[in-house]
Design a protein around this motif. Structure first.
Motif, short mmCIF file in Angstrom:
data_model
loop_
_atom_site.label_atom_id
_atom_site.label_comp_id
_atom_site.label_asym_id
_atom_site.label_seq_id
_atom_site.Cartn_x
_atom_site.Cartn_y
_atom_site.Cartn_z
N CYS A 155 0.85 -1.19 0.00
CA CYS A 155 0.00 0.00 0.00
C CYS A 155 0.89 1.24 0.00
O CYS A 155 2.05 1.20 0.44
CB CYS A 155 -0.91 -0.01 1.22
SG CYS A 155 -2.00 1.42 1.31
N CYS A 191 0.82 3.67 1.94
CA CYS A 191 1.15 4.11 3.30
C CYS A 191 2.31 3.32 3.89
O CYS A 191 2.78 3.63 4.97
CB CYS A 191 -0.08 3.98 4.20
SG CYS A 191 -0.53 2.27 4.57
N TRP A 221 2.18 -0.08 4.31
CA TRP A 221 1.68 -1.38 4.77
C TRP A 221 2.02 -2.44 3.73
O TRP A 221 1.99 -2.19 2.52
CB TRP A 221 0.17 -1.30 4.97
CG TRP A 221 -0.49 -2.63 5.21
CD1 TRP A 221 -0.67 -3.26 6.40
CD2 TRP A 221 -1.09 -3.49 4.22
NE1 TRP A 221 -1.32 -4.45 6.21
CE2 TRP A 221 -1.59 -4.61 4.90
CE3 TRP A 221 -1.23 -3.41 2.84
CZ2 TRP A 221 -2.24 -5.65 4.22
CZ3 TRP A 221 -1.87 -4.43 2.17
CH2 TRP A 221 -2.37 -5.54 2.87
N HIS A 255 -7.26 -4.20 4.87
CA HIS A 255 -6.42 -3.04 5.20
C HIS A 255 -7.10 -1.74 4.77
O HIS A 255 -7.15 -0.77 5.53
CB HIS A 255 -5.07 -3.19 4.51
CG HIS A 255 -4.24 -1.96 4.54
ND1 HIS A 255 -3.58 -1.54 5.68
CD2 HIS A 255 -4.00 -1.02 3.59
CE1 HIS A 255 -2.95 -0.41 5.41
NE2 HIS A 255 -3.19 -0.06 4.16
N HIS A 311 -7.79 2.74 6.18
CA HIS A 311 -8.08 3.94 5.39
C HIS A 311 -9.57 4.28 5.36
O HIS A 311 -9.94 5.33 4.83
CB HIS A 311 -7.58 3.75 3.96
CG HIS A 311 -6.08 3.59 3.87
ND1 HIS A 311 -5.20 4.61 4.07
CD2 HIS A 311 -5.33 2.49 3.63
CE1 HIS A 311 -3.96 4.16 3.94
NE2 HIS A 311 -4.01 2.86 3.68
ZN LIG Z 1 -2.49 1.72 3.48
#
Ligand SMILES: [Zn+2]
Length: 84
Positions: free
Chosen positions: A17, A19, A21, A38, A43
């Motif tokens: 991801c 971010c 992750w 996730h 999010h």
């Molecule tokens: Zn994420």
């Protein structure tokens, strides 16, 4: 909108991801399922989560249809008797 990428090798699939992750899974279907969870929990992006879940279902359907190639042809009804 966070972006999910899948990085596949012959035996594993890594879901990534924006971010930072990441989650390792054995299958693409599993990776999409992790990504869906996730996106929803971290999010709160339900639309993206639904898209990832649809990708998960598409992968499982594809896997199922290629796992049992014989089942479709094995249920053959008795052949009509051949004429002599
Ligand atoms: Zn994420």
């Amino acid at each position: 909108m966070p972006e999910i990428r899948l990085d596949s090798t012959p035996f594993t699939t890594l879901a990534l991801c924006d971010c930072g992750w990441r989650e390792l899974s054995g299958t693409r279907a599993g990776a999409w399922r992790c990504a869906a969870g996730h996106l929803k929990s971290v999010h709160s992006d339900l639309q993206a989560a639904r898209t990832a879940l649809n990708a998960h279902y598409a992968c499982t359907r594809r896997a199922r249809s290629t796992t049992h190639p014989r089942q479709a042809g094995s249920k053959r009804a008795g052949r009509p008797p051949t004429k002599k």
